[in-house]
Design an enzyme around this catalytic site. Structure first.
Site, PDB file in Angstrom:
ATOM      1  N   CYS A 249      20.158 -45.997 -10.095  1.00  0.00           N
ATOM      2  CA  CYS A 249      21.222 -46.169  -9.092  1.00  0.00           C
ATOM      3  C   CYS A 249      21.197 -47.654  -8.742  1.00  0.00           C
ATOM      4  O   CYS A 249      20.666 -48.053  -7.717  1.00  0.00           O
ATOM      5  CB  CYS A 249      20.929 -45.316  -7.857  1.00  0.00           C
ATOM      6  N   LYS A 255      17.198 -54.560  -6.629  1.00  0.00           N
ATOM      7  CA  LYS A 255      15.861 -54.179  -7.111  1.00  0.00           C
ATOM      8  C   LYS A 255      15.757 -54.356  -8.624  1.00  0.00           C
ATOM      9  O   LYS A 255      14.713 -54.751  -9.131  1.00  0.00           O
ATOM     10  CB  LYS A 255      15.531 -52.743  -6.683  1.00  0.00           C
ATOM     11  N   ASP A 307      26.860 -41.334 -14.666  1.00  0.00           N
ATOM     12  CA  ASP A 307      26.367 -40.494 -13.575  1.00  0.00           C
ATOM     13  C   ASP A 307      24.911 -40.112 -13.840  1.00  0.00           C
ATOM     14  O   ASP A 307      24.619 -39.428 -14.832  1.00  0.00           O
ATOM     15  CB  ASP A 307      27.254 -39.246 -13.511  1.00  0.00           C
ATOM     16  N   CYS A 378      16.647 -45.908   1.608  1.00  0.00           N
ATOM     17  CA  CYS A 378      16.562 -46.716   2.830  1.00  0.00           C
ATOM     18  C   CYS A 378      16.874 -45.788   4.009  1.00  0.00           C
ATOM     19  O   CYS A 378      17.640 -46.131   4.890  1.00  0.00           O
ATOM     20  CB  CYS A 378      17.482 -47.925   2.774  1.00  0.00           C
TER      21      CYS A 378
HETATM   22  C1  LIG Z   1      21.161 -47.352  -2.472  1.00  0.00           C
HETATM   23  S1  LIG Z   1      22.326 -47.958  -3.588  1.00  0.00           S
HETATM   24  C2  LIG Z   1      21.298 -48.778  -4.750  1.00  0.00           C
HETATM   25  C3  LIG Z   1      20.856 -50.137  -4.331  1.00  0.00           C
HETATM   26  C4  LIG Z   1      20.279 -50.949  -5.480  1.00  0.00           C
HETATM   27  N1  LIG Z   1      19.215 -50.242  -6.169  1.00  0.00           N
HETATM   28  C5  LIG Z   1      19.763 -52.295  -5.036  1.00  0.00           C
HETATM   29  O1  LIG Z   1      18.567 -52.465  -4.842  1.00  0.00           O
HETATM   30  O2  LIG Z   1      20.592 -53.207  -4.903  1.00  0.00           O
HETATM   31  C6  LIG Z   1      22.795 -46.539  -4.461  1.00  0.00           C
HETATM   32  C7  LIG Z   1      23.727 -46.815  -5.633  1.00  0.00           C
HETATM   33  O3  LIG Z   1      23.794 -45.600  -6.387  1.00  0.00           O
HETATM   34  C8  LIG Z   1      25.106 -45.454  -6.860  1.00  0.00           C
HETATM   35  N2  LIG Z   1      25.281 -44.011  -7.189  1.00  0.00           N
HETATM   36  C9  LIG Z   1      25.679 -43.015  -6.380  1.00  0.00           C
HETATM   37  N3  LIG Z   1      25.683 -41.842  -7.050  1.00  0.00           N
HETATM   38  C10 LIG Z   1      25.265 -42.105  -8.306  1.00  0.00           C
HETATM   39  C11 LIG Z   1      25.094 -41.325  -9.477  1.00  0.00           C
HETATM   40  N4  LIG Z   1      25.328 -40.018  -9.455  1.00  0.00           N
HETATM   41  N5  LIG Z   1      24.689 -41.930 -10.596  1.00  0.00           N
HETATM   42  C12 LIG Z   1      24.443 -43.275 -10.623  1.00  0.00           C
HETATM   43  N6  LIG Z   1      24.606 -44.071  -9.551  1.00  0.00           N
HETATM   44  C13 LIG Z   1      25.006 -43.495  -8.406  1.00  0.00           C
HETATM   45  C14 LIG Z   1      25.974 -45.957  -5.752  1.00  0.00           C
HETATM   46  O4  LIG Z   1      27.263 -46.296  -6.213  1.00  0.00           O
HETATM   47  C15 LIG Z   1      25.154 -47.154  -5.268  1.00  0.00           C
HETATM   48  O5  LIG Z   1      25.565 -48.318  -5.939  1.00  0.00           O
END
Ligand SMILES: C[S@@+](CC[C@H](N)C(=O)[O-])C[C@H]1O[C@@H](n2cnc3c(N)ncnc32)[C@H](O)[C@@H]1O
Length: 456
Positions: A249, A255, A307, A378
């Protein structure tokens, strides 16, 4: 801080939109410092401001007058918390009613804000400036220190930088900050720097050239802990000695980039080692790749749009490490995102926990035997943290013991032993299954992390 006449009206428009459910960051993308300070502050102190303004109203405003309420809240915040001149605030707020085609509200705004001028904004002791369900959840999760957590949520977060170790040293970057007259101090990690006050990104020395990223200290602690665990484990089953890491994600990439920067300074990483960055949202992927380009990382990572609860994006290789930085309530980041206190509902947490479980179930299948899944959020809430890990382990376990007639859906990869590893961040506290930091600790946001190793 200079506040222009339009700033008050613009701030009220933004606050009104957030109260209707819009995202603050998106609305502030082009905003100047005065509008940012006003919107952040108004949303941080919303329940207290509402109570303060209400005492000067003869009767509550009608639901159709949320725009007038926003003008009053913004005006009250500027009068009570920003020490802006009474005349300018009252005058601009009165004019803002005319701009909205509501001249009838001019007298009301004038009367209420004149009473606010010179008054003191008291803390609303019932809410601590949180919504009812959220304060109750914080009390349940932190029965001994919920007041400290709530107060920290209402404070301003410092600005943290992460020096890109592939482009230069921390010492050189701090010298560049000195030369630019930007006050700063050292953080917990060799790459982290805390600024004395916020600075627009483009005023940071070498920002466009990728010398540095803006990233919260707590967020830095997560990738640091994962990188340290990877380095300590030090080995891989791959024939080519490569370490394959998936950030499942990934956007906006903080990260993933941090891991890439740390691991590429390690001799144990062969040229075949890499971080794959998976992201569901194509827009967020585009933004992330733009940042990767700025940092000089674009060619170093593998980019996957898809996804993470499914496998349509998967190219066949199993991973040595998977980081699942799951979408969550964001309750560890309320200092930076006060609109979350306004927008988030109790049901959102339940929905998040379901998605988090689905992510873990799917990603578990993609680990090599003996490889590790690191889950992080978070969030401050057990329901998205230990409880998600506990349910996941239960599903794995259930499948291991189930007979063929069991009607429950087994977790993927189930039946393989899972071991919870004692991963921890540089500060914070152990939970039953992971590690939790709280907002404000070491100046960082609140994060949760847990690590589960798959059996061989
Ligand atoms: C908490 S943020 C991640 C922050 C990132 N790891 C960082 O450190 O900058 C969660 C991310 O997961 C993505 N996301 C949500 N559902 C998802 C899925 N089913 N598969 C992949 N990514 C997903 C969102 O669009 C978002 O960009």
């Amino acid at each position: 801080m200079t506040v222009a006449a339009n700033d008050r009206s613009n701030s009220a428009t933004i606050v009104a939109k957030v109260l209707e459910g819009d995202d603050l960051d998106a609305l502030l993308s082009d905003a100047n410092p005065a509008v940012r300070e006003t919107c952040y502050g108004t949303l941080r102190r919303l329940p207290s401001l509402r109570a303060h303004v209400a005492q000067f109203l003869n009767k509550p405003l009608r639901p159709g007058d949320a725009d007038i309420e926003a003008i009053l809240l913004v005006g009250a915040y500027q009068l009570c918390c920003m020490s802006e001149p009474d005349y300018a605030v009252v005058n601009d707020c009165v004019n803002a009613a005319t701009r909205r085609g509501k001249p009838w509200a001019k007298g009301l705004i004038n009367a209420v804000l004149r009473k606010c001028a010179g008054s003191t904004l008291e803390q609303d002791e019932r809410s601590f400036d949180h919504s009812k369900w959220l304060l109750a959840a914080i009390k349940t999760n932190y029965p001994d220190d919920w007041r400290d957590v709530a107060q920290a949520n209402n404070s301003r977060a410092p600005m943290w930088l992460r020096v890109n170790g592939l482009r230069g040293s921390n010492a050189d970057y701090r010298a560049a900050l000195d030369a630019a007259g930007i006050g700063h101090s050292a953080g917990e990690f060799p790459e982290s720097i805390r600024l004395d006050s916020s600075v627009p990104a483009l005023r940071l020395p070498g920002f466009s050239d990728g010398l540095v990223s803006i990233q919260d200290h707590g967020a830095q602690a997560v990738a640091r802990a994962v990188a340290d665990a990877i380095v300590q484990s030090g080995k891989t089953d791959s024939d080519d000695g490569a370490i394959r890491i998936l950030d499942a994600c990934a956007a906006p990439g903080g990260k993933a980039f941090h891991l890439h920067e740390l691991l590429n300074q390690q001799p144990l990483c062969t040229s075949e080692s890499h971080v794959s960055a998976l992201e569901l949202s194509p827009e967020r992927m585009t933004h992330m790749r733009g940042q990767a380009k700025r940092l000089g990382h674009e060619a170093g990572l593998i980019w996957l749009t898809g996804d993470a609860t499914g496998q349509g994006w998967h190219q066949g290789d199993a991973f040595d490490w998977i980081l699942c930085d799951a979408p969550c309530s964001g309750t560890g980041t309320l200092r930076r995102h006060p609109d979350i206190k306004v927008r988030r509902r109790r049901a959102d947490v339940t929905r998040s926990a379901q998605l988090q479980g689905a992510l873990l179930d799917n990603l578990w299948r993609l680990l090599k035997p003996g490889a590790t899944l690191v889950y992080c959020t978070c969030s401050l809430l057990r329901e998205e943290n230990d409880a998600v890990i506990k349910s996941f382990l239960k599903r794995l376990n259930r499948h291991g013991n189930e007979d063929a007639s069991a009607d429950s859906q087994p977790a993927a990869g189930a039946g393989l032993a899972a071991e919870v590893l004692p991963i921890k961040l540089a500060w914070g506290r152990a939970t039953k299954l992971g590690w939790q930091t709280l907002p404000g600790e070491q100046g960082g946001d609140g994060f949760y992390v847990a690590a589960i190793r798959r059996g061989t």
